[in-house]
Design a protein around this motif. Structure first.
Motif, PDB file in Angstrom:
ATOM      1  N   PHE A 175      21.471  34.008  51.879  1.00 13.86           N
ATOM      2  CA  PHE A 175      20.512  33.375  52.777  1.00 13.86           C
ATOM      3  C   PHE A 175      20.873  31.907  52.966  1.00 13.86           C
ATOM      4  CE2 PHE A 175      18.213  37.130  51.846  1.00 13.86           C
ATOM      5  CZ  PHE A 175      17.184  37.261  52.769  1.00 13.86           C
ATOM      6  N   CYS A 176      20.676  31.424  54.177  1.00 17.40           N
ATOM      7  CA  CYS A 176      20.806  30.001  54.480  1.00 17.40           C
ATOM      8  C   CYS A 176      19.421  29.475  54.810  1.00 17.40           C
ATOM      9  CB  CYS A 176      21.753  29.778  55.657  1.00 17.40           C
ATOM     10  SG  CYS A 176      23.423  30.389  55.382  1.00 17.40           S
ATOM     11  N   ILE A 177      18.892  28.611  53.963  1.00 18.85           N
ATOM     12  CA  ILE A 177      17.560  28.044  54.174  1.00 18.85           C
ATOM     13  C   ILE A 177      17.731  26.612  54.639  1.00 18.85           C
ATOM     14  CG2 ILE A 177      15.342  27.509  53.119  1.00 18.85           C
ATOM     15  CD1 ILE A 177      15.916  29.670  51.045  1.00 18.85           C
ATOM     16  N   VAL A 178      17.300  26.345  55.860  1.00 18.22           N
ATOM     17  CA  VAL A 178      17.517  25.038  56.476  1.00 18.22           C
ATOM     18  C   VAL A 178      16.199  24.284  56.511  1.00 18.22           C
ATOM     19  CG1 VAL A 178      18.499  23.817  58.439  1.00 18.22           C
ATOM     20  CG2 VAL A 178      19.304  26.124  57.891  1.00 18.22           C
ATOM     21  N   SER A 179      16.024  23.370  55.579  1.00 18.55           N
ATOM     22  CA  SER A 179      14.784  22.585  55.488  1.00 18.55           C
ATOM     23  C   SER A 179      14.957  21.510  54.426  1.00 18.55           C
ATOM     24  CB  SER A 179      13.602  23.485  55.119  1.00 18.55           C
ATOM     25  OG  SER A 179      12.405  22.742  55.004  1.00 18.55           O
ATOM     26  N   SER A 180      14.162  20.460  54.544  1.00 15.37           N
ATOM     27  CA  SER A 180      14.145  19.411  53.524  1.00 15.37           C
ATOM     28  C   SER A 180      12.872  19.488  52.699  1.00 15.37           C
ATOM     29  CB  SER A 180      14.247  18.025  54.188  1.00 15.37           C
ATOM     30  OG  SER A 180      15.411  17.927  54.975  1.00 15.37           O
ATOM     31  N   ASP A 181      12.199  20.624  52.763  1.00 16.83           N
ATOM     32  CA  ASP A 181      10.882  20.819  52.146  1.00 16.83           C
ATOM     33  C   ASP A 181      11.009  21.505  50.795  1.00 16.83           C
ATOM     34  OD1 ASP A 181       8.224  21.436  51.529  1.00 16.83           O
ATOM     35  OD2 ASP A 181       7.697  21.739  53.633  1.00 16.83           O
TER      36      ASP A 181
END
Length: 249
Positions: free
Chosen positions: A97-103
């Motif tokens: 999985f690629c999770i794109v977030s700064s959270d």
């Protein structure tokens, strides 16, 4: 960790915490690790704040997922991404999985996916909280991706003096070389890189202005690098050694 180009990846983007200017660099980076079979982006598409994203979704075949912000102060986008990620995980069709977030809200999700034996690649700004960074197998700062696609931006190369003053960096590099080395102190560069990734998911030579690990190691002036011919096929390999080892021999 060796990555096969055929790996099937699910790419989930938090539009609320990601800038559209990274998209080309992001997809190019993801292509290094596998094939993005699912590309979804989450947000309230009735909001004018996501207008920049709307203009590029079709071009890059990214599926927008509508999520209304029903309650002020609550991030509905995060919940939608997490639910979808778990649904995709249970299909058993993906390798990573690629999770794109700064959270940091995705920290538990990243840990859960890794518990299932899948690889997690995180993408976020340098402000991303460390728990989320550490929960990923590899974490790429999006400032690098934005600079990569801009003619007017770039990350200046750190000098040897600057890097030597970065005690965390020096310790990381030296520990990785030491852990990967033979009795003579020489370590295969690829093995050293794998060791670094295990210790520090966010490490990337591009964060220091260098495109490759070998270039960064040479620039620190703390290591010797040597190119060798390996086997009958005459393939080349790079080996690295801490200069302190040379003085010991």
């Amino acid at each position: 960790m060796a990555i096969e180009k055929s790996d099937r990846l699910a790419v989930l983007i938090d539009a609320d915490n990601t800038q559209p200017s990274i998209i080309e660099g992001l997809l190019a980076e993801i292509a290094k690790y596998g094939t993005a079979n699912v590309k979804r982006i989450y947000g309230d598409w009735t909001s004018t704040s996501l207008r920049g994203w709307k203009e590029i979704l079709l071009e890059h075949s990214i599926q927008p997922i509508q999520q209304f912000g029903y309650t002020k102060g609550k991030n509905a986008t995060d919940s939608a991404m997490i639910i979808d990620a778990m649904d995709l995980l249970y299909t058993g069709k993906f390798h990573g999985f690629c999770i794109v977030s700064s959270d940091s809200d995705f920290t538990k999700l990243a840990s859960r996916i890794r518990e299932s034996g899948l690889t997690v690649y995180g993408f976020g700004e340098k402000k991303t909280p460390s728990p989320f960074v550490s929960a990923c197998d590899k974490f790429i700062y999006t400032e690098v991706l934005r600079a990569k696609t801009s003619e007017n931006e770039g990350i200046a190369k750190k000098s040897a003096a600057e890097m030597k003053q970065d005690t965390k960096l020096v310790r990381l590099l030296r520990n990785a070389v030491e852990a990967s080395s033979d009795e003579s102190g020489w370590a295969h560069l690829a093995t050293t890189g794998s060791n670094i990734a295990k210790q520090s998911p966010e490490f990337d030579p591009r964060n220091y202005g260098y495109s490759k690990l070998g270039e960064l190691l040479a620039a620190t002036k703390l290591f010797d690098l040597e190119e060798r011919i390996i086997g009958e096929g005459h393939s080349k390999a790079i080996y690295v050694r801490d200069k302190r080892k040379k003085s010991d021999t």
